[in-house]
Design a protein around this motif. Structure first.
Motif, mmCIF file in Angstrom:
data_model
loop_
_atom_site.group_PDB
_atom_site.id
_atom_site.type_symbol
_atom_site.label_atom_id
_atom_site.label_comp_id
_atom_site.label_asym_id
_atom_site.label_seq_id
_atom_site.Cartn_x
_atom_site.Cartn_y
_atom_site.Cartn_z
ATOM 1 N N VAL A 56 0.823 -1.214 0.000
ATOM 2 C CA VAL A 56 0.000 0.000 0.000
ATOM 3 C C VAL A 56 0.854 1.259 0.000
ATOM 4 C CG1 VAL A 56 -1.916 -1.166 1.144
ATOM 5 C CG2 VAL A 56 -0.212 0.036 2.524
ATOM 6 N N SER A 57 2.163 1.127 0.208
ATOM 7 C CA SER A 57 3.065 2.276 0.143
ATOM 8 C C SER A 57 3.684 2.442 -1.240
ATOM 9 C CB SER A 57 4.176 2.141 1.196
ATOM 10 O OG SER A 57 3.642 2.118 2.498
ATOM 11 N N GLY A 58 3.206 1.663 -2.195
ATOM 12 C CA GLY A 58 3.644 1.860 -3.576
ATOM 13 C C GLY A 58 4.813 1.011 -4.015
ATOM 14 N N ALA A 59 5.202 -0.015 -3.246
ATOM 15 C CA ALA A 59 6.319 -0.867 -3.670
ATOM 16 C C ALA A 59 5.982 -1.552 -4.993
ATOM 17 C CB ALA A 59 6.614 -1.910 -2.590
ATOM 18 N N ARG A 60 6.970 -1.636 -5.882
ATOM 19 C CA ARG A 60 6.751 -2.209 -7.206
ATOM 20 C C ARG A 60 7.265 -3.643 -7.318
ATOM 21 N NH1 ARG A 60 10.030 0.207 -10.482
ATOM 22 N NH2 ARG A 60 11.138 1.485 -8.957
ATOM 23 N N ILE A 61 7.699 -4.201 -6.226
ATOM 24 C CA ILE A 61 8.233 -5.561 -6.258
ATOM 25 C C ILE A 61 7.114 -6.561 -6.009
ATOM 26 C CG2 ILE A 61 10.565 -4.909 -5.569
ATOM 27 C CD1 ILE A 61 9.825 -5.546 -2.699
ATOM 28 N N ARG A 62 7.278 -7.757 -6.539
ATOM 29 C CA ARG A 62 6.331 -8.844 -6.339
ATOM 30 C C ARG A 62 7.102 -10.141 -6.139
ATOM 31 N NH1 ARG A 62 3.789 -5.067 -5.738
ATOM 32 N NH2 ARG A 62 1.800 -4.425 -6.642
ATOM 33 N N VAL A 63 6.658 -10.953 -5.205
ATOM 34 C CA VAL A 63 7.293 -12.255 -4.991
ATOM 35 C C VAL A 63 6.964 -13.153 -6.183
ATOM 36 C CG1 VAL A 63 7.343 -14.320 -3.532
ATOM 37 C CG2 VAL A 63 7.184 -12.049 -2.488
ATOM 38 N N PRO A 64 7.964 -13.754 -6.827
ATOM 39 C CA PRO A 64 7.674 -14.640 -7.961
ATOM 40 C C PRO A 64 6.733 -15.772 -7.550
ATOM 41 C CG PRO A 64 10.025 -14.183 -7.807
ATOM 42 C CD PRO A 64 9.404 -13.635 -6.559
ATOM 43 N N ARG A 65 5.804 -16.101 -8.442
ATOM 44 C CA ARG A 65 4.833 -17.133 -8.103
ATOM 45 C C ARG A 65 5.506 -18.476 -7.819
ATOM 46 N NH1 ARG A 65 -0.246 -18.104 -7.569
ATOM 47 N NH2 ARG A 65 -1.179 -20.085 -8.175
ATOM 48 N N GLN A 66 6.623 -18.741 -8.491
ATOM 49 C CA GLN A 66 7.296 -20.016 -8.257
ATOM 50 C C GLN A 66 7.867 -20.088 -6.843
ATOM 51 O OE1 GLN A 66 6.796 -22.166 -10.590
ATOM 52 N NE2 GLN A 66 7.739 -23.816 -9.443
ATOM 53 N N ALA A 67 8.347 -18.953 -6.313
ATOM 54 C CA ALA A 67 8.823 -18.935 -4.927
ATOM 55 C C ALA A 67 7.672 -19.194 -3.961
ATOM 56 C CB ALA A 67 9.487 -17.595 -4.623
ATOM 57 N N PHE A 68 6.503 -18.612 -4.268
ATOM 58 C CA PHE A 68 5.312 -18.863 -3.459
ATOM 59 C C PHE A 68 4.937 -20.337 -3.490
ATOM 60 C CE2 PHE A 68 0.559 -19.096 -3.725
ATOM 61 C CZ PHE A 68 0.287 -18.866 -2.391
ATOM 62 N N ARG A 69 4.994 -20.954 -4.661
ATOM 63 C CA ARG A 69 4.643 -22.373 -4.789
ATOM 64 C C ARG A 69 5.650 -23.252 -4.055
ATOM 65 N NH1 ARG A 69 1.230 -24.149 -8.497
ATOM 66 N NH2 ARG A 69 2.556 -25.919 -9.017
ATOM 67 N N LEU A 70 6.931 -22.913 -4.120
ATOM 68 C CA LEU A 70 7.929 -23.689 -3.381
ATOM 69 C C LEU A 70 7.711 -23.553 -1.870
ATOM 70 C CD1 LEU A 70 11.129 -22.939 -5.498
ATOM 71 C CD2 LEU A 70 9.946 -25.138 -5.295
#
Length: 358
Positions: A56-70
């Motif tokens: 909500v503070s405007g960060a443009r980074i996203r955790v890769p979906r593959q890291a989430f799946r692992l």
């Protein structure tokens, strides 16, 4: 309700490496701090709250979906460490109660959807898909196919996940459940025959299960759970998961969920947020009431049944169940059963709510 004023702190202008470095440091510190104070699932809850702040503070980074799946796969393998023949037999004997509890939760979510249509100003289709108790990503995809507002549905699903995790952690602390189950599992695996071979086989099972489950709903968690459990029960594998690996897995899942709350989405749904939060809390309260009744019926502890009937978040509920020494088998069985029930019956209940609302 007026739109929120632009936040003074904006991370959008920060270089991406700096954003990643700040997220990793703050998320790790928050997770370890909550773990130190024995907050249930603190290593998951801390990174999730930090990531929400970043989103909500405007960060443009996203955790890769593959890291989430692992990360989900690691949770599945950790849960497989708790699976024994006795647990499987107990689950098989209680299948009728679990089926009843699953149908009850799905019906309660439809009831909350109707309440949101009448009092929350949401469209029937959006409310139906947004209150479906589980399979958040699948519900968003199916909602878009049925003409619902996918952004509102996605926000409703993840708002409920956050509410479920927060209330689940608070309920575990209020009940006085012991914490540190993830550390116990990790230390058990390390002390009882820790070898590089066992660690390598465990990681191989994790990666193989995640790849195999790529086309199955929640397959990144369920397939490693099934494969790892089968190999462990057969004696072919001694599951070994170090504590640092579990911390990374919990952090990846928490940051993935938290970063979904970006500023444009929050602005878009700002006027509907009170209704979303109210609907999520109402559904959680109804499920908690049903859990209290089922706990007496099953002669189980309330915390295990409460986590098993909580509306959504198979991975997060598994983390809390392991961390609080709850009945992991029961939680996994009922959460998995409801996951498939929601996917199969989602379209039917959406049409039903639209019909009743009109």
């Amino acid at each position: 309700m007026p739109l929120p004023r632009p936040l003074r702190l904006s991370l959008s202008a920060w270089p991406l490496p700096v954003q990643w470095l700040a997220l990793l440091i703050l998320a790790g510190a928050a997770g370890q701090s909550l773990k130190h104070f024995e907050v249930p699932a603190g290593q998951f809850l801390g990174p999730m709250l930090v990531a929400i702040g970043f989103g909500v503070s405007g960060a443009r980074i996203r955790v890769p979906r593959q890291a989430f799946r692992l990360g989900q796969g690691a949770v599945g393998v950790l849960a497989a460490h708790s699976m024994t023949l006795a647990v499987l037999v107990s689950m098989a004997q209680s299948w009728h109660v679990m089926l009843f509890a699953t149908l009850l939760t799905v019906c309660l979510s439809a009831l909350v959807g109707l309440v949101l249509v009448r009092l929350g100003g949401l469209s029937p289709s959006t409310a139906a898909w947004g209150t479906a108790p589980g399979a958040a990503s699948a519900m968003v995809s199916m909602a878009d196919d049925f003409g619902a507002d996918a952004r509102v549905v996605a926000t409703m699903q993840y708002v409920r996940v956050v509410c479920v995790v927060m209330i689940g952690a608070l309920a575990s602390h209020w009940i006085g459940a012991p914490t540190g189950g993830n550390a116990t599992h990790g230390s058990d695996a390390s002390l009882q025959g820790f070898t590089l071979l066992n660690l390598g086989l465990t990681l191989g099972t994790l990666v193989f299960g995640v790849l195999l489950g790529s086309r199955v709903p929640a397959g990144a968690l369920l397939v490693p759970l099934l494969v790892g459990g089968a190999l462990q029960i057969s004696g072919l594998l001694h599951i070994t998961l170090p504590g640092w690996l579990l911390a990374l897995a919990y952090g990846a899942i928490g940051c993935y969920v938290g970063l979904r709350f970006d500023r444009p989405t929050v602005r878009y749904v700002w006027g509907r947020l009170p209704a979303m939060i109210g609907g999520a809390v109402l559904l959680i309260a109804l499920c908690a009431l049903s859990a209290w009744l089922l706990a007496h019926w099953l002669d189980k502890d309330f915390l295990s049944v409460y986590l098993a009937t909580s509306p959504g978040g198979l991975d997060s509920m598994t983390i809390i169940a392991v961390d609080t020494h709850a009945d992991v088998g029961l939680v996994l069985a009922m959460q998995t059963l409801r996951l498939f029930a929601v996917i199969v019956s989602g379209a039917f209940f959406a049409r039903l709510i639209i019909k009743w609302a009109s």
